[in-house]
Design a protein around this motif. Structure first.
Motif, PDB file in Angstrom:
ATOM      1  N   ASP A  21     -95.052 -27.527   5.737  1.00 37.42           N
ATOM      2  CA  ASP A  21     -95.779 -26.315   6.125  1.00 37.42           C
ATOM      3  C   ASP A  21     -94.899 -25.070   6.001  1.00 37.42           C
ATOM      4  N   MET A  22     -95.539 -23.906   6.166  1.00 38.66           N
ATOM      5  CA  MET A  22     -94.855 -22.639   5.953  1.00 38.66           C
ATOM      6  C   MET A  22     -93.762 -22.382   6.977  1.00 38.66           C
ATOM      7  N   PHE A  23     -93.779 -23.120   8.099  1.00 45.76           N
ATOM      8  CA  PHE A  23     -92.771 -22.930   9.132  1.00 45.76           C
ATOM      9  C   PHE A  23     -91.649 -23.961   9.035  1.00 45.76           C
ATOM     10  N   ASP A  24     -91.696 -24.823   8.021  1.00 50.14           N
ATOM     11  CA  ASP A  24     -90.668 -25.848   7.807  1.00 50.14           C
ATOM     12  C   ASP A  24     -90.543 -26.799   8.988  1.00 50.14           C
ATOM     13  N   ARG A  25     -91.661 -27.089   9.624  1.00 55.12           N
ATOM     14  CA  ARG A  25     -91.608 -27.958  10.799  1.00 55.12           C
ATOM     15  C   ARG A  25     -92.391 -29.260  10.617  1.00 55.12           C
ATOM     16  N   ASN A  26     -93.482 -29.236   9.855  1.00 53.09           N
ATOM     17  CA  ASN A  26     -94.312 -30.417   9.654  1.00 53.09           C
ATOM     18  C   ASN A  26     -94.283 -30.833   8.190  1.00 53.09           C
ATOM     19  N   GLU A  85    -110.651 -36.561  16.673  1.00 53.12           N
ATOM     20  CA  GLU A  85    -110.126 -37.726  15.968  1.00 53.12           C
ATOM     21  C   GLU A  85    -108.760 -38.185  16.450  1.00 53.12           C
ATOM     22  N   ALA A  86    -107.935 -37.264  16.898  1.00 51.17           N
ATOM     23  CA  ALA A  86    -106.560 -37.640  17.220  1.00 51.17           C
ATOM     24  C   ALA A  86    -105.945 -36.609  18.144  1.00 51.17           C
ATOM     25  N   VAL A  87    -104.830 -36.978  18.758  1.00 46.58           N
ATOM     26  CA  VAL A  87    -103.979 -36.046  19.488  1.00 46.58           C
ATOM     27  C   VAL A  87    -102.628 -36.050  18.794  1.00 46.58           C
ATOM     28  N   MET A  88    -102.230 -34.896  18.253  1.00 42.12           N
ATOM     29  CA  MET A  88    -101.035 -34.797  17.418  1.00 42.12           C
ATOM     30  C   MET A  88     -99.863 -34.273  18.247  1.00 42.12           C
ATOM     31  N   ALA A  89     -98.878 -35.124  18.457  1.00 41.29           N
ATOM     32  CA  ALA A  89     -97.747 -34.785  19.314  1.00 41.29           C
ATOM     33  C   ALA A  89     -96.873 -33.722  18.662  1.00 41.29           C
ATOM     34  N   GLY A  90     -96.581 -32.665  19.422  1.00 39.52           N
ATOM     35  CA  GLY A  90     -95.671 -31.629  18.957  1.00 39.52           C
ATOM     36  C   GLY A  90     -96.113 -30.975  17.669  1.00 39.52           C
ATOM     37  N   TYR A  91     -97.404 -30.776  17.497  1.00 45.08           N
ATOM     38  CA  TYR A  91     -97.926 -30.307  16.219  1.00 45.08           C
ATOM     39  C   TYR A  91     -97.494 -28.894  15.862  1.00 45.08           C
ATOM     40  N   PHE A  92     -97.429 -28.016  16.876  1.00 41.60           N
ATOM     41  CA  PHE A  92     -97.249 -26.609  16.544  1.00 41.60           C
ATOM     42  C   PHE A  92     -96.423 -25.910  17.604  1.00 41.60           C
ATOM     43  N   ASP A  93     -95.601 -24.967  17.146  1.00 39.66           N
ATOM     44  CA  ASP A  93     -94.752 -24.165  18.019  1.00 39.66           C
ATOM     45  C   ASP A  93     -95.438 -22.829  18.242  1.00 39.66           C
TER      46      ASP A  93
END
Length: 443
Positions: free
Chosen positions: A342-347, A163-171
């Protein structure tokens, strides 16, 4: 009250003489969990969340006990279906539905590389999909997959939709990576279910086993000491209490203003009931177009107002989120919020509504301020906004505020509760691994 999924067992199912079973994780799985994941480090770590700890430090008995306790608590609360994969009675991976909310969930999978290509992992994933769409009643299941993870993308290509390409989604272990958003929805469940359909397709392509069954490595039985379990339980309970206390004393959102414009974002005040009610009644065509004016006005009581304020106390981690009033030259004209951090405080996700009585530029100005607040003050890396595909005004606002269109999400339940297709818009601060293997962008 949410259903509990703490004792889910799926199967057994059979494939080429192999017995596949999904069951809840247990403390006794520790030795195999550690052995397999240390051996398969090169396959797992590049796509696992980043940590300052070494791979070995992340696979201790204490951490496995904590993982089991977290899985049980989330499953009892109805927010997760956590299972481990057993093949012929041996632990061989983990398959979960996580973040269950509003008819949607995310699929998380890792499987022992010694069995991953023999079909058992695909069969197990299909069993969990069937459970999600039937017993749990999900409308949508997603799987974010790193653009560099070609194997995982091949595994979902048959029945899932990119459906999509999510930029910078996850570290992850290899850095900030763009992820593809793959999804399957309840209107596309095959007749007879995913497991039966998957078996038919696999057996047609592989009428016999592709490779002889090899002897399994024998691991000495390892019992986690009572002291380790008690210590892990204590730390888990203390962590739960700290998070609960932190949510109660969540920092009150600070006011945000545009030095060059009339738009200001500020937290709710106790005297906002009347102007808020008036603004929401004026915005009924946007917020509740199918509701009658009288019904919509009747919903906005003081009880509803105080309930909304109480729900916002948990801040961006809460379901209602951190709410800001949108003011135009001092007039209450709308609201925006940051939620589902999210749990990582990033998204974090964002939502916005502005009264049609406001200036056409007010919504975009408010979204720009909200994005700047999230990224510059809160340290968020990625903010997303879901806009119904029919909402051309909302899409124009997102574009004007500097968000990027990443794709279209099918049968997505928006913040208004409507189940329809939504466009995914996002702002990302990330310098990431991009789409070298993904075949380009989705627009």
């Amino acid at each position: 009250m949410s259903a509990s999924y703490a004792s889910v067992v799926l199967g057994p199912a059979h494939l080429h003489g192999v017995t596949v079973l999904l069951r809840p994780p247990a403390f006794g799985d520790f030795a195999e969990w550690r052995r397999i994941r240390l051996r398969d480090r090169d396959c797992l770590e590049p796509y696992w969340f980043h940590s300052p700890l070494t791979w070995e430090q992340r696979h201790t008995a204490t951490r496995w006990v904590r993982e089991c306790l977290t899985a049980r608590a989330e499953a009892r609360a109805g927010r997760r279906v956590s299972t481990v994969l057993e093949i012929d009675g041996r632990f061989a991976g983990q398959i979960e539905l996580v973040s269950i909310d509003s008819g949607a969930a995310e699929l998380s999978v890792w499987v022992d590389t010694e069995v991953a290509r023999r079909g058992a992992g695909g069969l197990a994933g299909s069993l969990l999909l069937d459970f999600g769409f039937t017993t749990v009643g999900l409308e949508r299941i997603t799987a974010p997959i790193a653009v560099t993870n070609a194997g995982a993308r091949r595994a979902v290509a048959q029945r899932w939709t990119r459906e999509a390409v999510m930029a910078g989604y996850f570290d992850v272990g290899s850095g900030r990576i763009d992820h593809e958003l793959w999804a399957v929805t309840s209107d596309r469940v095959p007749a007879g279910g995913f497991a039966a359909d998957w078996l038919d397709g696999y057996l047609a392509a592989h009428p016999t086993s592709d490779s002889p069954r090899t002897a399994q490595t024998t691991v000495p039985a390892t019992t986690i000491s009572r002291y380790t379990i008690l210590r892990a339980r204590a730390r888990y309970c203390l962590g739960t209490l700290r998070r609960a206390a932190a949510s109660l004393r969540a920092a009150r959102p600070a006011a945000v203003s545009d030095e060059h414009g009339p738009v200001t974002l500020r937290p709710w005040r106790s005297d906002d009931f009347t102007p808020r009610r008036a603004a929401r009644i004026a915005a009924r065509p946007l917020l509740a177009p199918v509701s009658s004016p009288d019904d919509w006005a009747g919903r906005h009581t003081r009880r509803e107002w105080w309930r909304a304020r109480a729900s916002a106390r948990k801040g961006p981690r809460g379901r209602h989120g951190a709410v800001f009033v949108v003011e135009e030259a001092g007039r209450y004209v709308g609201e925006c919020r940051l939620f589902d951090q999210d749990m990582f405080d990033r998204n974090v996700r964002a939502a916005l509504w502005v009264s049609p009585q406001a200036s056409p530029d007010t919504a975009a100005g408010a979204l720009r301020l909200l994005t700047a607040h999230a990224t510059e003050r809160l340290g968020i890396w990625r903010l997303t906004l879901a806009v119904p595909t029919t909402d051309r005004v909302g899409a124009a606002v997102a574009r004007a505020a500097g968000l990027r269109h990443e794709g279209t999400m099918h049968r997505y339940r928006g913040v208004d509760g409507e189940l329809t297709d939504h466009e995914l818009w996002a702002f990302s601060t990330a310098h990431t691994v991009h789409l070298s293997e993904a075949g380009g962008d989705i627009t």
